[in-house]
Design a protein around this motif. Sequence first.
Motif, PDB file in Angstrom:
ATOM      1  N   LEU A 103      -2.339   0.524  -4.433  1.00  0.00           N
ATOM      2  CA  LEU A 103      -1.364  -0.562  -4.704  1.00  0.00           C
ATOM      3  C   LEU A 103      -0.719  -0.789  -5.063  1.00  0.00           C
ATOM      4  N   THR A 117      -6.702   2.545  -5.837  1.00  0.00           N
ATOM      5  CA  THR A 117      -7.902   1.890  -5.104  1.00  0.00           C
ATOM      6  C   THR A 117      -9.109   2.191  -4.958  1.00  0.00           C
ATOM      7  N   TYR A 173       0.858  -1.733   0.143  1.00  0.00           N
ATOM      8  CA  TYR A 173       0.042  -0.191  -0.038  1.00  0.00           C
ATOM      9  C   TYR A 173       0.891   0.870   0.482  1.00  0.00           C
ATOM     10  N   ILE A 206      -9.750  -7.202  -2.540  1.00  0.00           N
ATOM     11  CA  ILE A 206      -9.239  -6.191  -1.393  1.00  0.00           C
ATOM     12  C   ILE A 206     -10.586  -6.349  -0.601  1.00  0.00           C
ATOM     13  N   TYR A 207     -10.308  -6.707   1.157  1.00  0.00           N
ATOM     14  CA  TYR A 207     -11.785  -6.392   1.806  1.00  0.00           C
ATOM     15  C   TYR A 207     -11.359  -5.206   2.723  1.00  0.00           C
ATOM     16  N   SER A 208     -12.947  -4.756   3.147  1.00  0.00           N
ATOM     17  CA  SER A 208     -12.676  -3.577   3.693  1.00  0.00           C
ATOM     18  C   SER A 208     -13.802  -3.229   4.643  1.00  0.00           C
ATOM     19  N   SER A 237      -8.755  -1.566   5.115  1.00  0.00           N
ATOM     20  CA  SER A 237      -9.319  -2.523   4.531  1.00  0.00           C
ATOM     21  C   SER A 237      -7.695  -2.915   4.698  1.00  0.00           C
ATOM     22  N   TRP A 238      -7.662  -4.698   3.884  1.00  0.00           N
ATOM     23  CA  TRP A 238      -6.804  -4.863   4.252  1.00  0.00           C
ATOM     24  C   TRP A 238      -6.969  -5.333   2.467  1.00  0.00           C
ATOM     25  N   ALA A 239      -5.265  -5.821   1.967  1.00  0.00           N
ATOM     26  CA  ALA A 239      -5.639  -6.847   1.076  1.00  0.00           C
ATOM     27  C   ALA A 239      -4.714  -7.652   0.540  1.00  0.00           C
ATOM     28  N   SER A 286      -3.836  -1.813   5.077  1.00  0.00           N
ATOM     29  CA  SER A 286      -4.288  -0.299   4.309  1.00  0.00           C
ATOM     30  C   SER A 286      -3.603   0.651   5.809  1.00  0.00           C
TER      31      SER A 286
END
Length: 910
Positions: free
Chosen positions: A387, A401, A380, A726-728, A715-717, A710
């Motif tokens: 990204l 993103t 990130y 990507i999960y937010s 969020s994380w990827a 992030s």
Amino acid sequence: MKFAYRFSNLLGAVYRRGNLSFTPDGDAVLSPVGNRITLFHLKANKSETFPVATRLNVTCVGLSPDGSLAILVDEEGAALLVSLITRSVIHQFHFQKPVHSVCFSPDGKKFVITKDNVALMYHAPGRKREFNAFVLDKTYYGPYDETTCIDWTDDSKCFAVGSKDMSTWVFGAERWANLIYYSLGGHKDAIVGCFFEENSLNIYTVSQDGALCVWQCDTGLDGLKSRPPKDTAKDKNKSTIDLGDDFAEQCKGEEIHGKASTNKQENREKVKYSRVAKYFFNKEGDFNKLTSAAYHKKIHLLVTGFASGVFHLHDLPEFNLIHSLSISDQRIASISINCTGDWIAFGCSGLGQLLVWEWQSESYVLKQQGHFNSMVSLAYSPDGQYLVTGGDDGKVKVWNTSSGFCFVTFTEHTSSVSVVTFTSTGYVILSASLDGTVRAFDLHRYRNFRTFTSPRLTQFSCLAVDSSGEIVSAGSQDSFEIFIWSMQSGRLLDVICGHEGPISSLCFNPMKSILASASWDKTVRLWDMCDSWRTKETLTLNSDVLAVAFRPDGKELAVAALDGQITFWDSENAVQTGSIEGRHDLQMGRKELDKITAKQAAKGKSFTTLCYSADGQSVLAGGLSKFVCIYHIEEQILIKKFEISCNLSLDAMEEYLDRRKMTEFGSMALIDEGAGDEDGVAIALPGVKRGDMSSRHFKPEIRVTSVSFSPTGRSWAATTTEGLLIYSLDSGLVFDPFELDIDITPSSIRKVLRQKEYAKAIIMAFRLNEKKLIQEVMETVPYNEVDVVCSSLPEVYVEKVLEFLASAFEKSRHLEFYLIWTRRLLMLYGQKLKTRSGKLLPMIQYLQKSLQRHFEDVSKLCEWNRYNIKYALAISQQRGMKRSAETSVGEEEMEESDSDYLMEHSAVDS
């Protein structure tokens, strides 16, 4: 609330296989990506992956005419009915066999699917409440080989089906007396596309060998005569259309093969087709097959794609060539044209390309391509806006993103990229590769401005850059050394030796000049940059070390080892503070060709990548599994386990083998079925069990290669076999009140708001923590009262107000109003917030990300307006100078005429 993450988007893959579809408004294109579908908004410049997934890869998509429903069918024929409005699954159905194509009728009442050599017509779902959404209406037989394509007439009275047996069949959707079925020949290869002319039964057929046949019908759509239904009970119970007693005779060749019927009067009343023209596309030979075609009925535009990557645009029926261009050297798998006929979408499955071409201006509307091979690493940017990913194809791609699009690709590496990272400024990207170079890329000018190399060629497996962005370090895979360079000069500063195995991971302490290096020699070494890179501490573990990461405050170190353990160390005192046994949480799957069970195989598996959350309270870990785990560090427990994919087209997805695929000779996976279905017959080499690996006819294994949180904490990827997931945070589905009281209700908050007690109303709204209610209260406060309300807010709520403002900047149009709130809060409480900067850093970065995005948008608009104003002023000055010149010339002429008049009068007087 803190761990209520849900799937948000899929980046890194834009097209895999299947058919592309434009939405009815023509502004967005629907693309199948693995076992999901992604909607690309072309005018809004945004992509969105739906949170629905099939069990296998999607092979065909059918879109309803109103754009509200879509039918997704996977490789085995399992179908999902998806609402494009709610983004949810309405119904599931199984067609029992692989489906080749799906097509809704233009009136939206029916849809046809083709499987094997049969066409099935169903009642379209969604018109009324029903127990079973897929109700079979009729079954049509006719072709002898597999069906390939479908097209409907404009009034939904008839449809045509193309087949691999080189024939095209026209069927009546209703019981027409003069058209039950009709077979068209004339081709020497499989049919790729069949298209009706607008408001007509005339049809065009395109075959794989590059031939186009134009068929003319002697009857119009209005000339179809309805046939009275039969009253027998058998006909009422049949789901297969009754083609009459003469079907068995006619399918043998009377009507289809042009033989005369015994009943000439009846034969005269039937619909007749005649071929009026036949054209050929390519003269290159058999190696350049026609692979896809699309036709726009209103503007009579035919688009054809070939195996060589070339596509043609022709005007029909005259067959005039408009364009002949090349996309790439890979086959074009799918073509679609939008409703206006301006944009053409192309999908290339070989390279994973998706292109939208505006043919009149000859320009790209969209040009996206994922990584050709699997993605290996991601990072990130410091503000969370971008990204960067690195892949086995040697490419470094940067993704936005918010839009989901890749906006720059760097191709300087000649081998697989192992690690990518951002510097602290966010405008420089560093990447290490197995080609023996570390490269620095500038995001301002989009160029490779530094290349770092070692004295002798070595493969770099890991990379780290310090918090200042001045020191670059890379670990070697073969020489067990760590190389240190200066970013400013590009010179090699030092070569650190000491490890006795390959360097697996590097990480700089964010707060100090300490470098942590992990190696396969079962040690983690801490090197002090200020003390000539001497070893400060050596941490000894029980197994090979695979990954290492510092906590954001630099006081703790997380280490992942080969034995499946994650250990935590105090970086100052080199003391272990905790450990997590994560091997059982990986929950490995069993490969198709594995000789041992998944439970036994999991004993040798471990986490290969890990990272801290933005607040440092939890750690995210992934490995050779379909799961990503989040652990709470202090409690040392598993908080949540995310299943990144349910796609059974990938290997190692199931814990137990399917006994139906086992024979007495072994697994059926050893049989390379259909290796040459699309690109001709591929002859396997002797002894090769899985086909030709270079042609990618093998099952990729599910794995997680890299994870990253992030900086905003929202969020994380993860880079996986499926792509970049990507999960937010999903705040809309979670009720998370703060110090809630029984008297705090929406009605009581609005009552206090009407009494103009704004500070009290804001506190009550945040205690209830309903986002829409908070927005209503905040926007009710008059802008001249903001200073007073901010000064009377308790310190506990300042952080919550700032977090709300950061999220409000993303969607709200009241930019200046929220900027007044932000400025006043930071001026009043800035010093107090600074004392808790470590805890509040994710929230501040989230706020900065939102403000930076608005700043860039507004600055571009202002620059454009300034240019327009300068241009208008220059034009007005030019016209003013021209007018002044004209008036000066006119005054001179007036003066001359006046002087002549005076001279004449003076002469007369004298």
